[in-house]
Design a protein around this motif. Structure first.
Motif, PDB file in Angstrom:
ATOM      1  N   GLU A 121       0.819  -1.327   0.050  1.00  0.00           N
ATOM      2  CA  GLU A 121      -0.100   0.000  -0.078  1.00  0.00           C
ATOM      3  C   GLU A 121       0.772   1.294  -0.035  1.00  0.00           C
ATOM      4  O   GLU A 121       0.650   2.387  -0.567  1.00  0.00           O
ATOM      5  CB  GLU A 121      -1.156  -0.143   1.303  1.00  0.00           C
ATOM      6  CG  GLU A 121      -2.292  -0.968   1.056  1.00  0.00           C
ATOM      7  CD  GLU A 121      -3.005  -0.731  -0.054  1.00  0.00           C
ATOM      8  OE1 GLU A 121      -3.177   0.548  -0.111  1.00  0.00           O
ATOM      9  OE2 GLU A 121      -3.352  -1.732  -0.780  1.00  0.00           O
ATOM     10  N   VAL A 122       1.902   1.295   0.762  1.00  0.00           N
ATOM     11  CA  VAL A 122       3.065   2.310   0.866  1.00  0.00           C
ATOM     12  C   VAL A 122       3.559   2.661  -0.860  1.00  0.00           C
ATOM     13  O   VAL A 122       3.376   3.872  -1.131  1.00  0.00           O
ATOM     14  CB  VAL A 122       4.139   2.154   1.889  1.00  0.00           C
ATOM     15  CG1 VAL A 122       5.224   3.019   1.229  1.00  0.00           C
ATOM     16  CG2 VAL A 122       3.719   2.287   3.085  1.00  0.00           C
ATOM     17  N   ASP A 123       3.898   1.645  -1.279  1.00  0.00           N
ATOM     18  CA  ASP A 123       4.179   1.621  -2.748  1.00  0.00           C
ATOM     19  C   ASP A 123       3.164   2.177  -3.657  1.00  0.00           C
ATOM     20  O   ASP A 123       3.573   3.098  -4.628  1.00  0.00           O
ATOM     21  CB  ASP A 123       4.663   0.371  -3.475  1.00  0.00           C
ATOM     22  CG  ASP A 123       5.980  -0.058  -2.614  1.00  0.00           C
ATOM     23  OD1 ASP A 123       6.926   0.732  -2.111  1.00  0.00           O
ATOM     24  OD2 ASP A 123       6.400  -1.254  -2.813  1.00  0.00           O
ATOM     25  N   ARG A 124       1.920   1.891  -3.487  1.00  0.00           N
ATOM     26  CA  ARG A 124       0.931   2.371  -4.446  1.00  0.00           C
ATOM     27  C   ARG A 124       0.758   3.720  -4.192  1.00  0.00           C
ATOM     28  O   ARG A 124       0.355   4.765  -5.139  1.00  0.00           O
ATOM     29  CB  ARG A 124      -0.348   1.557  -4.190  1.00  0.00           C
ATOM     30  CG  ARG A 124      -0.412   0.216  -4.955  1.00  0.00           C
ATOM     31  CD  ARG A 124      -1.882  -0.351  -4.766  1.00  0.00           C
ATOM     32  NE  ARG A 124      -2.128  -1.068  -3.576  1.00  0.00           N
ATOM     33  CZ  ARG A 124      -1.807  -2.314  -3.569  1.00  0.00           C
ATOM     34  NH1 ARG A 124      -1.265  -3.266  -4.496  1.00  0.00           N
ATOM     35  NH2 ARG A 124      -1.963  -2.751  -2.352  1.00  0.00           N
ATOM     36  N   ALA A 125       0.629   4.396  -2.732  1.00  0.00           N
ATOM     37  CA  ALA A 125       0.351   5.531  -2.432  1.00  0.00           C
ATOM     38  C   ALA A 125       1.422   6.470  -2.971  1.00  0.00           C
ATOM     39  O   ALA A 125       1.069   7.630  -3.461  1.00  0.00           O
ATOM     40  CB  ALA A 125       0.299   5.813  -0.726  1.00  0.00           C
ATOM     41  N   LEU A 126       2.788   5.998  -2.731  1.00  0.00           N
ATOM     42  CA  LEU A 126       3.949   7.089  -3.270  1.00  0.00           C
ATOM     43  C   LEU A 126       3.822   7.151  -4.752  1.00  0.00           C
ATOM     44  O   LEU A 126       4.360   8.083  -5.335  1.00  0.00           O
ATOM     45  CB  LEU A 126       5.022   6.474  -2.623  1.00  0.00           C
ATOM     46  CG  LEU A 126       5.478   6.524  -1.274  1.00  0.00           C
ATOM     47  CD1 LEU A 126       6.679   6.005  -0.976  1.00  0.00           C
ATOM     48  CD2 LEU A 126       5.339   7.975  -0.963  1.00  0.00           C
ATOM     49  N   ALA A 127       3.313   6.055  -5.503  1.00  0.00           N
ATOM     50  CA  ALA A 127       3.483   6.039  -6.941  1.00  0.00           C
ATOM     51  C   ALA A 127       2.333   6.989  -7.702  1.00  0.00           C
ATOM     52  O   ALA A 127       2.500   7.588  -8.525  1.00  0.00           O
ATOM     53  CB  ALA A 127       3.142   4.405  -7.559  1.00  0.00           C
ATOM     54  N   ALA A 128       1.242   7.411  -6.503  1.00  0.00           N
ATOM     55  CA  ALA A 128       0.293   8.319  -7.215  1.00  0.00           C
ATOM     56  C   ALA A 128       0.262   9.599  -6.280  1.00  0.00           C
ATOM     57  O   ALA A 128      -0.834  10.201  -6.330  1.00  0.00           O
ATOM     58  CB  ALA A 128      -0.966   7.489  -7.110  1.00  0.00           C
ATOM     59  N   TRP A 129       1.610   9.589  -5.675  1.00  0.00           N
ATOM     60  CA  TRP A 129       1.487  10.972  -4.591  1.00  0.00           C
ATOM     61  C   TRP A 129       1.311  12.243  -5.218  1.00  0.00           C
ATOM     62  O   TRP A 129       2.078  12.774  -6.450  1.00  0.00           O
ATOM     63  CB  TRP A 129       2.706  10.748  -3.754  1.00  0.00           C
ATOM     64  CG  TRP A 129       2.770  11.584  -2.544  1.00  0.00           C
ATOM     65  CD1 TRP A 129       3.405  12.761  -2.496  1.00  0.00           C
ATOM     66  CD2 TRP A 129       1.981  11.216  -1.559  1.00  0.00           C
ATOM     67  NE1 TRP A 129       3.312  13.162  -0.985  1.00  0.00           N
ATOM     68  CE2 TRP A 129       2.331  12.337  -0.539  1.00  0.00           C
ATOM     69  CE3 TRP A 129       1.170  10.479  -1.219  1.00  0.00           C
ATOM     70  CZ2 TRP A 129       1.759  12.559   0.904  1.00  0.00           C
ATOM     71  CZ3 TRP A 129       0.325  10.608   0.129  1.00  0.00           C
ATOM     72  CH2 TRP A 129       0.648  11.644   1.006  1.00  0.00           C
ATOM     73  N   PRO A 130       0.336  13.250  -4.855  1.00  0.00           N
ATOM     74  CA  PRO A 130       0.429  14.219  -5.637  1.00  0.00           C
ATOM     75  C   PRO A 130       1.498  15.381  -5.324  1.00  0.00           C
ATOM     76  O   PRO A 130       1.917  15.113  -3.882  1.00  0.00           O
ATOM     77  CB  PRO A 130      -1.021  14.851  -5.108  1.00  0.00           C
ATOM     78  CG  PRO A 130      -1.097  14.294  -3.732  1.00  0.00           C
ATOM     79  CD  PRO A 130      -0.585  12.847  -3.888  1.00  0.00           C
ATOM     80  N   ALA A 131       1.448  16.453  -5.962  1.00  0.00           N
ATOM     81  CA  ALA A 131       2.314  17.505  -5.666  1.00  0.00           C
ATOM     82  C   ALA A 131       2.023  18.415  -4.476  1.00  0.00           C
ATOM     83  O   ALA A 131       2.782  18.710  -3.644  1.00  0.00           O
ATOM     84  CB  ALA A 131       2.419  18.455  -6.824  1.00  0.00           C
ATOM     85  N   SER A 132       0.779  18.139  -4.282  1.00  0.00           N
ATOM     86  CA  SER A 132       0.324  18.995  -2.711  1.00  0.00           C
ATOM     87  C   SER A 132      -0.705  18.232  -2.122  1.00  0.00           C
ATOM     88  O   SER A 132      -1.953  18.348  -2.366  1.00  0.00           O
ATOM     89  CB  SER A 132      -0.403  20.285  -3.370  1.00  0.00           C
ATOM     90  OG  SER A 132       0.686  21.052  -4.047  1.00  0.00           O
ATOM     91  N   PRO A 133      -0.182  17.266  -1.544  1.00  0.00           N
ATOM     92  CA  PRO A 133      -1.080  16.294  -0.666  1.00  0.00           C
ATOM     93  C   PRO A 133      -2.001  17.041   0.239  1.00  0.00           C
ATOM     94  O   PRO A 133      -1.538  18.026   0.944  1.00  0.00           O
ATOM     95  CB  PRO A 133       0.164  15.426  -0.103  1.00  0.00           C
ATOM     96  CG  PRO A 133       1.235  16.099  -0.011  1.00  0.00           C
ATOM     97  CD  PRO A 133       1.292  17.062  -1.117  1.00  0.00           C
ATOM     98  N   THR A 134      -3.012  16.593   0.684  1.00  0.00           N
ATOM     99  CA  THR A 134      -3.859  17.088   1.779  1.00  0.00           C
ATOM    100  C   THR A 134      -3.506  16.427   2.798  1.00  0.00           C
ATOM    101  O   THR A 134      -2.924  15.316   3.065  1.00  0.00           O
ATOM    102  CB  THR A 134      -5.323  16.375   1.311  1.00  0.00           C
ATOM    103  OG1 THR A 134      -5.474  14.982   1.417  1.00  0.00           O
ATOM    104  CG2 THR A 134      -5.791  16.592   0.008  1.00  0.00           C
TER     105      THR A 134
END
Length: 352
Positions: A121-134
């Motif tokens: 899940e960490v890998d998936r989250a970082l792969a789609a990480w936005p430039a300005s995370p909420t």
């Protein structure tokens, strides 16, 4: 006949010596015509801050952090085991044990994720990480990192949250929020330098690179092992006494920058290497345990260096900061400096 054979063997060995010497330097210069940027790697030798009095104020490390921030690392590595290796140790307790790994029970209860699932899940989250995370995304990623047994990276996310957003939610329950608050105050260079610097620079994580799979030494007589290895180190201790007094004095200062300058000096690092390894190799030991310990020490360092290389394998030209106990630094410098496309940065110049 036997004498002639030995003479021939000796002549053959003599003829091979120049070739062996040449082979040792065969890899040097292969990157002289490299296309693209070279990686810049800085190894920061550190004392283990856990040995200092509790409640070390963060400002004591401000000077160190300012100079490391000026290096502008893209990647920060720390001396900690990965969640993957901790999971391996849990599955093979008789071989590896769990001496170096924290429990993820609380994080698993909050997220419903065991370590392997959390890592994915960490890998998936970082792969789609936005430039300005909420804030919600940061809280969720912090929870995933905790479930993946990567507390230092969870703290990176937590520190980038506004104070008002450091609260339960998005996978973080009250117990995990309390854990993150405690991590932020713990005397530990992975948190106080690695996590804080990563958060300051806007990085999303730090990278654990420690390894203990290769220093699992088979010991027939544990008491003899303790006696022989401790005796070897004790024999080399007098050469370090004055230096350790200096370390103790510098550790008590309000500003720890002079301490970090001192423990990264070549003379101090050489003295550490002498007491750790040279004293062990020359120790008269019936079982040879000090020499066996050196084999485990080198295996551990080799695997740690390989783990560092892996962090920028897909990122030629990365700027990498590796934070590690000062006793490891001579090995890191020697082996990282041999890698292709890598320039080793002089730590003393950065800390000056």
């Amino acid at each position: 006949m036997n004498k002639r054979m030995w003479m021939k063997a000796g002549a053959a060995l003599a003829a091979l010596l120049p070739l062996l010497a040449s082979a040792q330097g065969m890899l040097k210069g292969l990157d002289r015509s490299m296309t693209g940027p070279r990686a810049q790697v800085l190894v920061l030798g550190t004392v283990h801050l856990s040995g200092l009095p509790a409640g070390l104020p963060p400002e004591a490390l401000q000077g160190v952090l300012d100079r490391l921030a000026a290096f502008r690392p893209d990647i920060i590595t720390i001396e900690a085991l990965t969640g993957e290796e901790c999971d391996l140790a849990a599955r093979h307790p008789t071989r590896h044990g769990m001496d170096y790994c924290g429990s993820t029970d609380v994080a698993q209860a909050a997220t419903g994720l065991a370590v392997p699932a959390a890592l994915a899940e960490v890998d998936r989250a970082l792969a789609a990480w936005p430039a300005s995370p909420t804030p919600a995304q940061r809280r969720h990623l912090a929870a995933l990192f905790l479930a993946a047994n990567d507390r230092a990276s969870a703290l990176v996310q937590w520190l980038q949250l506004p104070e008002a957003e450091r609260r339960p939610g998005d996978g973080l329950d009250e117990a995990l929020v309390q854990m993150l608050g405690q991590l932020g105050t713990r005397n530990n260079e992975s948190f106080m330098i690695g996590s804080r610097l990563a958060a300051r620079l806007g990085l999303q994580r730090v990278h654990a690179v420690d390894n203990h799979t290769g220093d699992h030494i088979v010991i027939a007589d544990e008491q003899a092992f303790e006696r022989e290895v401790s005796g070897a180190w004790a024999a080399g201790k007098p050469a370090m006494e004055e230096r350790q007094k200096q370390v103790k004095a510098l550790s008590a200062a309000a500003d720890l920058l002079p301490l970090y300058r001192y423990v990264n000096e070549p003379g101090y690092l050489r003295a550490l290497a002498e007491i750790n390894v040279a004293a062990a190799l020359r120790a008269p030991a019936p079982h040879g345990y000090p020499q066996i310990w050196v084999g485990g020490w080198e295996t551990r360092n080799l695997r740690m260096v390989a783990n560092i290389r892996e962090t920028f394998r897909e990122r030629p030209g990365a700027r990498v900061l590796s934070i590690v106990g000062a006793s490891h630094k001579p090995w890191f410098d020697a082996w990282l400096g041999q890698l292709q496309g890598v320039d080793l940065i002089d730590t003393s110049l950065v800390l000056r």
